[in-house]
Design a protein around this motif. Structure first.
Motif, PDB file in Angstrom:
ATOM      1  N   ILE A   5       0.727  -1.187  -0.122  1.00  0.00           N
ATOM      2  CA  ILE A   5      -0.220  -0.026   0.067  1.00  0.00           C
ATOM      3  C   ILE A   5       0.892   1.223   0.117  1.00  0.00           C
ATOM      4  CG2 ILE A   5      -0.354   0.363   2.418  1.00  0.00           C
ATOM      5  CD1 ILE A   5      -3.271   1.032   1.824  1.00  0.00           C
ATOM      6  N   HIS A   6       2.022   1.137   0.564  1.00  0.00           N
ATOM      7  CA  HIS A   6       3.026   2.324   0.600  1.00  0.00           C
ATOM      8  C   HIS A   6       3.964   2.420  -0.762  1.00  0.00           C
ATOM      9  CE1 HIS A   6       1.914   3.988   4.501  1.00  0.00           C
ATOM     10  NE2 HIS A   6       1.807   2.682   5.041  1.00  0.00           N
ATOM     11  N   MET A   7       3.598   1.521  -1.875  1.00  0.00           N
ATOM     12  CA  MET A   7       4.570   1.317  -2.949  1.00  0.00           C
ATOM     13  C   MET A   7       4.992   2.588  -3.716  1.00  0.00           C
ATOM     14  SD  MET A   7       1.851  -0.267  -5.577  1.00  0.00           S
ATOM     15  CE  MET A   7       0.447   0.529  -6.349  1.00  0.00           C
ATOM     16  N   ASP A   8       4.250   3.687  -3.565  1.00  0.00           N
ATOM     17  CA  ASP A   8       4.453   4.642  -4.374  1.00  0.00           C
ATOM     18  C   ASP A   8       5.481   5.837  -3.496  1.00  0.00           C
ATOM     19  OD1 ASP A   8       3.298   4.330  -6.903  1.00  0.00           O
ATOM     20  OD2 ASP A   8       1.306   4.452  -5.477  1.00  0.00           O
ATOM     21  N   ILE A   9       5.494   5.732  -2.119  1.00  0.00           N
ATOM     22  CA  ILE A   9       6.192   6.493  -1.404  1.00  0.00           C
ATOM     23  C   ILE A   9       7.597   5.896  -1.008  1.00  0.00           C
ATOM     24  CG2 ILE A   9       6.291   7.750   0.980  1.00  0.00           C
ATOM     25  CD1 ILE A   9       3.776   8.266  -1.072  1.00  0.00           C
ATOM     26  N   VAL A  10       8.287   6.133  -2.143  1.00  0.00           N
ATOM     27  CA  VAL A  10       9.860   5.571  -1.835  1.00  0.00           C
ATOM     28  C   VAL A  10      10.849   6.724  -2.364  1.00  0.00           C
ATOM     29  CG1 VAL A  10      11.431   4.073  -2.952  1.00  0.00           C
ATOM     30  CG2 VAL A  10       8.946   3.092  -2.449  1.00  0.00           C
ATOM     31  N   TYR A  11      11.934   6.893  -1.722  1.00  0.00           N
ATOM     32  CA  TYR A  11      12.945   8.079  -1.987  1.00  0.00           C
ATOM     33  C   TYR A  11      14.209   7.331  -2.769  1.00  0.00           C
ATOM     34  CZ  TYR A  11       9.702   9.529   1.604  1.00  0.00           C
ATOM     35  OH  TYR A  11       8.487   9.724   2.356  1.00  0.00           O
ATOM     36  N   GLY A  12      14.465   7.930  -3.738  1.00  0.00           N
ATOM     37  CA  GLY A  12      15.507   7.088  -4.476  1.00  0.00           C
ATOM     38  C   GLY A  12      15.155   6.384  -5.566  1.00  0.00           C
ATOM     39  N   SER A  13      15.716   5.045  -5.510  1.00  0.00           N
ATOM     40  CA  SER A  13      15.342   4.260  -6.610  1.00  0.00           C
ATOM     41  C   SER A  13      13.814   3.735  -6.129  1.00  0.00           C
ATOM     42  CB  SER A  13      16.486   2.987  -6.492  1.00  0.00           C
ATOM     43  OG  SER A  13      16.267   2.594  -5.509  1.00  0.00           O
ATOM     44  N   ARG A  14      13.389   2.972  -7.368  1.00  0.00           N
ATOM     45  CA  ARG A  14      11.913   2.683  -7.276  1.00  0.00           C
ATOM     46  C   ARG A  14      11.994   1.480  -6.488  1.00  0.00           C
ATOM     47  NH1 ARG A  14       9.719   7.456  -8.624  1.00  0.00           N
ATOM     48  NH2 ARG A  14       9.598   7.849 -10.791  1.00  0.00           N
ATOM     49  N   MET A  15      10.762   1.131  -5.807  1.00  0.00           N
ATOM     50  CA  MET A  15      10.484  -0.367  -5.211  1.00  0.00           C
ATOM     51  C   MET A  15      10.059  -1.237  -6.550  1.00  0.00           C
ATOM     52  SD  MET A  15       7.024  -1.368  -5.211  1.00  0.00           S
ATOM     53  CE  MET A  15       6.501  -2.232  -3.690  1.00  0.00           C
ATOM     54  N   THR A  16      10.352  -2.732  -5.929  1.00  0.00           N
ATOM     55  CA  THR A  16      10.043  -3.675  -7.058  1.00  0.00           C
ATOM     56  C   THR A  16       8.860  -4.487  -6.358  1.00  0.00           C
ATOM     57  OG1 THR A  16      12.384  -3.836  -7.565  1.00  0.00           O
ATOM     58  CG2 THR A  16      11.063  -5.745  -7.850  1.00  0.00           C
ATOM     59  N   PRO A  17       7.792  -4.452  -7.134  1.00  0.00           N
ATOM     60  CA  PRO A  17       6.746  -5.436  -6.658  1.00  0.00           C
ATOM     61  C   PRO A  17       7.431  -6.853  -7.028  1.00  0.00           C
ATOM     62  CG  PRO A  17       6.039  -3.856  -8.131  1.00  0.00           C
ATOM     63  CD  PRO A  17       7.428  -3.545  -8.343  1.00  0.00           C
ATOM     64  N   SER A  66       1.667 -18.402  -6.584  1.00  0.00           N
ATOM     65  CA  SER A  66       1.783 -18.689  -5.132  1.00  0.00           C
ATOM     66  C   SER A  66       1.931 -17.189  -4.442  1.00  0.00           C
ATOM     67  CB  SER A  66       2.797 -19.555  -4.605  1.00  0.00           C
ATOM     68  OG  SER A  66       2.430 -20.766  -5.025  1.00  0.00           O
ATOM     69  N   ILE A  67       2.086 -16.111  -5.402  1.00  0.00           N
ATOM     70  CA  ILE A  67       2.163 -14.685  -4.641  1.00  0.00           C
ATOM     71  C   ILE A  67       1.168 -13.983  -5.086  1.00  0.00           C
ATOM     72  CG2 ILE A  67       3.701 -12.686  -4.851  1.00  0.00           C
ATOM     73  CD1 ILE A  67       5.974 -14.481  -5.326  1.00  0.00           C
ATOM     74  N   TYR A  68       0.482 -12.871  -3.841  1.00  0.00           N
ATOM     75  CA  TYR A  68      -0.613 -12.065  -3.872  1.00  0.00           C
ATOM     76  C   TYR A  68      -0.154 -10.891  -3.731  1.00  0.00           C
ATOM     77  CZ  TYR A  68      -1.593 -16.805  -3.939  1.00  0.00           C
ATOM     78  OH  TYR A  68      -1.773 -18.332  -4.120  1.00  0.00           O
ATOM     79  N   ILE A  69      -0.609  -9.665  -4.515  1.00  0.00           N
ATOM     80  CA  ILE A  69      -0.279  -8.387  -4.019  1.00  0.00           C
ATOM     81  C   ILE A  69      -1.647  -7.691  -3.629  1.00  0.00           C
ATOM     82  CG2 ILE A  69       0.188  -6.046  -5.092  1.00  0.00           C
ATOM     83  CD1 ILE A  69       2.745  -7.199  -6.339  1.00  0.00           C
ATOM     84  N   CYS A  70      -1.541  -7.065  -2.508  1.00  0.00           N
ATOM     85  CA  CYS A  70      -2.831  -6.274  -1.914  1.00  0.00           C
ATOM     86  C   CYS A  70      -2.476  -4.904  -1.747  1.00  0.00           C
ATOM     87  CB  CYS A  70      -3.253  -6.606  -0.777  1.00  0.00           C
ATOM     88  SG  CYS A  70      -3.549  -8.501  -0.678  1.00  0.00           S
ATOM     89  N   THR A  71      -2.980  -3.874  -2.678  1.00  0.00           N
ATOM     90  CA  THR A  71      -2.673  -2.679  -2.445  1.00  0.00           C
ATOM     91  C   THR A  71      -3.805  -1.615  -2.869  1.00  0.00           C
ATOM     92  OG1 THR A  71      -0.878  -0.947  -3.068  1.00  0.00           O
ATOM     93  CG2 THR A  71      -1.634  -2.714  -4.832  1.00  0.00           C
ATOM     94  N   SER A  72      -3.605  -0.552  -2.787  1.00  0.00           N
ATOM     95  CA  SER A  72      -4.385   0.657  -3.191  1.00  0.00           C
ATOM     96  C   SER A  72      -3.834   2.078  -3.532  1.00  0.00           C
ATOM     97  CB  SER A  72      -5.305   0.808  -1.947  1.00  0.00           C
ATOM     98  OG  SER A  72      -6.161   2.042  -2.337  1.00  0.00           O
ATOM     99  N   PRO A  73      -4.171   3.002  -4.093  1.00  0.00           N
ATOM    100  CA  PRO A  73      -3.798   4.554  -4.339  1.00  0.00           C
ATOM    101  C   PRO A  73      -4.173   5.141  -3.178  1.00  0.00           C
ATOM    102  CG  PRO A  73      -5.771   4.242  -5.553  1.00  0.00           C
ATOM    103  CD  PRO A  73      -5.579   2.988  -5.122  1.00  0.00           C
ATOM    104  N   SER A  74      -4.724   4.634  -1.963  1.00  0.00           N
ATOM    105  CA  SER A  74      -5.099   5.442  -0.780  1.00  0.00           C
ATOM    106  C   SER A  74      -4.279   6.111  -0.085  1.00  0.00           C
ATOM    107  CB  SER A  74      -6.082   4.487  -0.019  1.00  0.00           C
ATOM    108  OG  SER A  74      -5.000   3.509   0.571  1.00  0.00           O
TER     109      SER A  74
END
Length: 391
Positions: free
Chosen positions: A201-213, A224-232
């Motif tokens: 859920i905090h995926m866009d709040i990153v300083y410097g390089s981008r995060m990796t889903p 066997s992997i599931y991502i739960c997120t939102s723009p909230s």
């Protein structure tokens, strides 16, 4: 240029952070730095779309399962994270924690172990307790404020776990996991048949390089992997409700849909949330970039303030999230006592670290997603409290 230092009066809006601060801290009229939302206005483009929809004057049942919604998410992952997902993998959900709860229900039973890296977001403890699952803790290694996975311990704990709940970026420490770390997690989980639920859920709040889903590096463990997120969190729209879950495996999507649509009957979306999601992802990337600059500057200001006025408190610049994870162990005062003094002397509400794990008694989680003036006021109240302790 967006003015993120504009003061926004949230009192009287049924706001959890401001109007109901007494519920958690036992006292009214505290200056709050608590709930993980922002004292900042969401993008103008979102306001315009919502107003247009409200002017339509009909708020009937709506749908989310269409290309406009799904492609906005798919395209965001492509341009923001260089991660390709199939639009068919996307399913609407009323909230991230609802999605996590349903996936726990699907893939485990009463008494099964679910692995967390600790410290951990407090809602993870709650959802496991209320689902009668066993919390399996793999503590993060803390080396002078830098957190990392203890992979030897992680591997041992996987042996007694059915699921692993990943938090990326990690709340409350602010770690953003590298591709190498994610791949090691996947390989260990694959060895012991542990499914992975990733709260991004905090995926866009990153300083410097981008995060990796984590799906980006899943390879043959994709199903066997599931991502739960939102723009909230990113765009400060949690009051609209709504989120989405990314489920690559078709049978699991069918099971999830059966629960959401036919058993719990929460499949009809909040249309304002659907519209806001599409608008944020299609039109507001510029807004995120300006927000990140503001948040990073607030974090750097907090670090410099502590170094100058409160050197007993330690804070490392986080890689993600908008929290200052402050170590106050050098004060040599119990966490509960310090919290009471912050409330009574500083008249400030800051989340105590013990909420995120027993090992975090001597930490505070301060939310810096606010104006600079509010942040300064909060830090001054923190200083006032510590000055009193020194007397």
């Amino acid at each position: 240029m967006i003015d993120f230092n504009k003061e926004v009066d949230r009192l009287g809006t049924y706001c959890t952070q401001w109007d109901y601060v007494e519920d958690r801290f036992g006292k009214k009229n505290l200056l709050p730095f608590t709930i993980s939302d922002m004292d900042l206005e969401y993008p103008d483009e979102v306001a315009q779309v919502l107003q247009q929809r409200l002017d339509h004057r009909v708020l009937g049942y709506s749908r989310w399962k269409h290309d406009d919604f799904r492609n906005s998410i798919k395209n965001w992952y492509s341009k923001r994270f260089n991660c390709n997902i199939d639009s068919e993998w996307i399913y609407y959900s009323p909230s991230v924690m609802y999605s996590i709860s349903k996936l726990i229900e699907i893939f485990s039973k009463d008494g099964d172990g679910v692995l967390l890296n600790t410290p951990a977001y407090n809602a993870f403890y709650d959802v496991l307790r209320t689902n009668n699952r066993k919390v399996i803790k793999s503590p993060l290694k803390n080396e002078n404020g830098h957190y990392s996975i203890d992979f030897e311990d992680f591997k041992e704990k996987c042996k007694e776990s059915k699921l692993f709940i990943l938090c990326n970026p990690h709340n409350p420490t602010g770690r953003v996991w590298t591709e190498e770390e994610l791949i090691k997690m996947i390989n260990i989980c694959k060895e012991y048949d542990v499914k992975i639920i990733s709260d991004d859920i905090h995926m866009d709040i990153v300083y410097g390089s981008r995060m990796t889903p984590i799906l980006k590096v899943a390879e043959d463990y994709l199903d066997s992997i599931y991502i739960c997120t939102s723009p909230s969190k990113s765009f400060n729209i949690p009051a609209l409700t709504g989120s989405y879950v990314i489920i690559p495996e078709a049978k699991t999507r069918d099971r999830f849909e059966n629960i959401v649509r036919y058993r719990d009957f929460v499949n009809s979306p909040a249309i304002l949330s659907v519209l806001a999601t599409m608008t944020c992802y299609n039109d507001c990337e510029y807004w995120i970039e300006e927000l990140l600059n503001h948040l990073e500057n607030n974090l750097k200001y907090t670090i410099s303030y502590l170094e100058e006025y409160l050197p007993q408190l330690k804070l490392k610049m986080p890689q993600g999230c908008y929290f200052a994870w402050i170590d106050f162990s050098e004060l040599n005062i119990p966490g509960e006592q310090f919290q009471k003094m912050l409330i009574d002397i500083g008249e400030v509400a800051i989340m105590n670290g013990h909420v995120y794990g027993e090992e975090c008694e001597f930490y505070l989680r301060l939310n810096v997603a606010c104006s600079r003036d509010k942040l300064i006021d909060g830090l001054d109240r923190l200083k006032k409290t510590i000055d009193y302790i020194k007397l």
